[in-house]
Design a protein around this motif. Structure first.
Motif, short mmCIF file in Angstrom:
data_model
loop_
_atom_site.label_atom_id
_atom_site.label_comp_id
_atom_site.label_asym_id
_atom_site.label_seq_id
_atom_site.Cartn_x
_atom_site.Cartn_y
_atom_site.Cartn_z
N GLY A 38 6.69 -17.49 -82.85
CA GLY A 38 5.68 -18.39 -83.41
C GLY A 38 6.31 -19.52 -84.20
N GLY A 39 7.33 -19.21 -84.99
CA GLY A 39 8.03 -20.24 -85.75
C GLY A 39 8.72 -21.24 -84.84
N LEU A 43 7.88 -25.17 -84.56
CA LEU A 43 8.94 -26.17 -84.73
C LEU A 43 9.01 -27.12 -83.53
N TRP A 44 8.94 -26.55 -82.34
CA TRP A 44 8.99 -27.35 -81.11
C TRP A 44 7.80 -28.28 -81.01
#
Length: 47
Positions: A38-39, A43-44
Motif C-alpha cells: 500500500g505504501g 508513493l508511485w
C-alpha cells in the motif's frame, strides 16, 4: 465445561496450537506485506 482456546493454547495443550501459531504468523506477515504494498502504491501514485 471446556476452557477457552486462548488458555489451552497458552498452556500448549491444544491440538490446534500449530494451526493457531501458523495462522498468527501468516496474519502478521500478510499485514506487513499489505502495508508495504500500500505504501509503495501510494508513493508511485503520488510521484
Amino acid at each position: 465445561m471446556s476452557e477457552p482456546a486462548e488458555e489451552s493454547v497458552a498452556r500448549g495443550r491444544a491440538s490446534t496450537t500449530p494451526f493457531v501459531l501458523l495462522g498468527g504468523m501468516a496474519l502478521v506477515i500478510w499485514s506487513i506485506v499489505a502495508l508495504v504494498a500500500g505504501g509503495l502504491l501510494l508513493l508511485w501514485w503520488l510521484s
